[in-house]
Design a protein around this motif. Structure first.
Motif, PDB file in Angstrom:
ATOM      1  N   PRO A 110      51.565 -44.788 -25.741  1.00  0.00           N
ATOM      2  CA  PRO A 110      52.356 -44.197 -24.669  1.00  0.00           C
ATOM      3  C   PRO A 110      51.499 -43.861 -23.442  1.00  0.00           C
ATOM      4  O   PRO A 110      51.946 -43.991 -22.312  1.00  0.00           O
ATOM      5  CB  PRO A 110      52.922 -42.924 -25.305  1.00  0.00           C
ATOM      6  CG  PRO A 110      52.919 -43.188 -26.765  1.00  0.00           C
ATOM      7  CD  PRO A 110      51.724 -44.073 -27.003  1.00  0.00           C
ATOM      8  N   GLN A 111      50.243 -43.456 -23.677  1.00  0.00           N
ATOM      9  CA  GLN A 111      49.346 -43.153 -22.564  1.00  0.00           C
ATOM     10  C   GLN A 111      49.075 -44.410 -21.737  1.00  0.00           C
ATOM     11  O   GLN A 111      49.016 -44.350 -20.516  1.00  0.00           O
ATOM     12  CB  GLN A 111      48.022 -42.557 -23.067  1.00  0.00           C
ATOM     13  CG  GLN A 111      48.159 -41.210 -23.728  1.00  0.00           C
ATOM     14  CD  GLN A 111      48.482 -41.320 -25.215  1.00  0.00           C
ATOM     15  OE1 GLN A 111      48.648 -42.390 -25.765  1.00  0.00           O
ATOM     16  NE2 GLN A 111      48.596 -40.177 -25.874  1.00  0.00           N
ATOM     17  N   GLN A 112      48.918 -45.543 -22.415  1.00  0.00           N
ATOM     18  CA  GLN A 112      48.674 -46.795 -21.703  1.00  0.00           C
ATOM     19  C   GLN A 112      49.885 -47.177 -20.862  1.00  0.00           C
ATOM     20  O   GLN A 112      49.736 -47.611 -19.723  1.00  0.00           O
ATOM     21  CB  GLN A 112      48.381 -47.924 -22.687  1.00  0.00           C
ATOM     22  CG  GLN A 112      47.051 -47.799 -23.365  1.00  0.00           C
ATOM     23  CD  GLN A 112      46.947 -48.819 -24.482  1.00  0.00           C
ATOM     24  OE1 GLN A 112      47.789 -48.865 -25.371  1.00  0.00           O
ATOM     25  NE2 GLN A 112      45.932 -49.626 -24.414  1.00  0.00           N
ATOM     26  N   ALA A 113      51.052 -47.038 -21.436  1.00  0.00           N
ATOM     27  CA  ALA A 113      52.269 -47.376 -20.707  1.00  0.00           C
ATOM     28  C   ALA A 113      52.398 -46.484 -19.474  1.00  0.00           C
ATOM     29  O   ALA A 113      52.711 -46.962 -18.375  1.00  0.00           O
ATOM     30  CB  ALA A 113      53.489 -47.229 -21.606  1.00  0.00           C
ATOM     31  N   ARG A 114      52.131 -45.205 -19.624  1.00  0.00           N
ATOM     32  CA  ARG A 114      52.208 -44.270 -18.511  1.00  0.00           C
ATOM     33  C   ARG A 114      51.166 -44.614 -17.447  1.00  0.00           C
ATOM     34  O   ARG A 114      51.455 -44.615 -16.253  1.00  0.00           O
ATOM     35  CB  ARG A 114      52.018 -42.832 -19.011  1.00  0.00           C
ATOM     36  CG  ARG A 114      52.208 -41.787 -17.940  1.00  0.00           C
ATOM     37  CD  ARG A 114      52.195 -40.354 -18.464  1.00  0.00           C
ATOM     38  NE  ARG A 114      51.124 -40.050 -19.384  1.00  0.00           N
ATOM     39  CZ  ARG A 114      51.245 -39.902 -20.706  1.00  0.00           C
ATOM     40  NH1 ARG A 114      52.410 -40.026 -21.277  1.00  0.00           N
ATOM     41  NH2 ARG A 114      50.211 -39.628 -21.467  1.00  0.00           N
ATOM     42  N   ALA A 115      49.949 -44.937 -17.889  1.00  0.00           N
ATOM     43  CA  ALA A 115      48.884 -45.302 -16.945  1.00  0.00           C
ATOM     44  C   ALA A 115      49.253 -46.563 -16.180  1.00  0.00           C
ATOM     45  O   ALA A 115      49.003 -46.669 -14.979  1.00  0.00           O
ATOM     46  CB  ALA A 115      47.562 -45.488 -17.685  1.00  0.00           C
ATOM     47  N   LEU A 116      49.872 -47.524 -16.866  1.00  0.00           N
ATOM     48  CA  LEU A 116      50.283 -48.755 -16.207  1.00  0.00           C
ATOM     49  C   LEU A 116      51.342 -48.473 -15.146  1.00  0.00           C
ATOM     50  O   LEU A 116      51.267 -48.973 -14.025  1.00  0.00           O
ATOM     51  CB  LEU A 116      50.813 -49.762 -17.230  1.00  0.00           C
ATOM     52  CG  LEU A 116      51.300 -51.092 -16.676  1.00  0.00           C
ATOM     53  CD1 LEU A 116      50.199 -51.798 -15.909  1.00  0.00           C
ATOM     54  CD2 LEU A 116      51.824 -51.969 -17.795  1.00  0.00           C
ATOM     55  N   VAL A 117      52.305 -47.652 -15.485  1.00  0.00           N
ATOM     56  CA  VAL A 117      53.342 -47.284 -14.520  1.00  0.00           C
ATOM     57  C   VAL A 117      52.715 -46.597 -13.312  1.00  0.00           C
ATOM     58  O   VAL A 117      53.054 -46.907 -12.158  1.00  0.00           O
ATOM     59  CB  VAL A 117      54.410 -46.378 -15.174  1.00  0.00           C
ATOM     60  CG1 VAL A 117      55.321 -45.755 -14.134  1.00  0.00           C
ATOM     61  CG2 VAL A 117      55.219 -47.168 -16.188  1.00  0.00           C
ATOM     62  N   GLU A 118      51.789 -45.695 -13.540  1.00  0.00           N
ATOM     63  CA  GLU A 118      51.127 -44.987 -12.436  1.00  0.00           C
ATOM     64  C   GLU A 118      50.350 -45.956 -11.549  1.00  0.00           C
ATOM     65  O   GLU A 118      50.370 -45.839 -10.324  1.00  0.00           O
ATOM     66  CB  GLU A 118      50.200 -43.905 -12.981  1.00  0.00           C
ATOM     67  CG  GLU A 118      50.957 -42.739 -13.600  1.00  0.00           C
ATOM     68  CD  GLU A 118      50.055 -41.760 -14.321  1.00  0.00           C
ATOM     69  OE1 GLU A 118      48.826 -41.973 -14.369  1.00  0.00           O
ATOM     70  OE2 GLU A 118      50.591 -40.773 -14.861  1.00  0.00           O
ATOM     71  N   ARG A 119      49.665 -46.929 -12.163  1.00  0.00           N
ATOM     72  CA  ARG A 119      48.906 -47.911 -11.374  1.00  0.00           C
ATOM     73  C   ARG A 119      49.838 -48.794 -10.559  1.00  0.00           C
ATOM     74  O   ARG A 119      49.568 -49.093  -9.394  1.00  0.00           O
ATOM     75  CB  ARG A 119      48.011 -48.743 -12.281  1.00  0.00           C
ATOM     76  CG  ARG A 119      46.864 -47.928 -12.864  1.00  0.00           C
ATOM     77  CD  ARG A 119      45.803 -48.782 -13.514  1.00  0.00           C
ATOM     78  NE  ARG A 119      46.316 -49.732 -14.480  1.00  0.00           N
ATOM     79  CZ  ARG A 119      46.195 -49.612 -15.793  1.00  0.00           C
ATOM     80  NH1 ARG A 119      45.594 -48.577 -16.313  1.00  0.00           N
ATOM     81  NH2 ARG A 119      46.679 -50.526 -16.592  1.00  0.00           N
ATOM     82  N   VAL A 120      50.955 -49.197 -11.151  1.00  0.00           N
ATOM     83  CA  VAL A 120      51.919 -50.014 -10.424  1.00  0.00           C
ATOM     84  C   VAL A 120      52.502 -49.226  -9.260  1.00  0.00           C
ATOM     85  O   VAL A 120      52.627 -49.750  -8.145  1.00  0.00           O
ATOM     86  CB  VAL A 120      53.033 -50.529 -11.367  1.00  0.00           C
ATOM     87  CG1 VAL A 120      54.178 -51.146 -10.582  1.00  0.00           C
ATOM     88  CG2 VAL A 120      52.461 -51.538 -12.352  1.00  0.00           C
TER      89      VAL A 120
END
Length: 73
Positions: A47-57
Motif C-alpha cells: 500500500p505504501q508503494q501504491a501511495r508513493a506512486l500516486v504522489e509521484r504522478v
C-alpha cells in the motif's frame, strides 16, 4: 505487522548517485525507493508503494501543468 529485518549491501557509486538523483527529483526517501525496487523485482506492491506512486504522478502532473502554462504565454 510482520517483523522487519535490516539488509546491508554495497553498490557502485554510479548506482548510488543515480538513486540519490531520482530521490531528489521525486521527493522519495532513499530507503523507501530501495524497498520499492526490491518489491518490484519480487513482483509485489505494498500500500505504501501504491501511495508513493500516486504522489509521484500527482507531482509530475503539477509540473506538467506549470510547463503547459509557460508554453501558452
Amino acid at each position: 505487522m510482520a517483523a522487519k529485518k535490516t539488509v546491508s549491501t554495497r553498490i557502485d557509486e554510479e548506482w548510488f548517485s543515480a538513486i540519490e538523483q531520482i530521490c531528489r527529483e521525486t521527493g522519495q526517501d532513499f530507503a523507501d525507493w530501495l524497498r520499492d525496487a526490491i518489491a518490484l523485482k519480487l513482483g509485489s506492491e505494498s500500500p505504501q508503494q501504491a501511495r508513493a506512486l500516486v504522489e509521484r504522478v500527482e507531482a509530475l502532473e503539477k509540473k506538467l501543468q506549470g510547463l503547459a502554462g509557460l508554453l501558452t504565454r
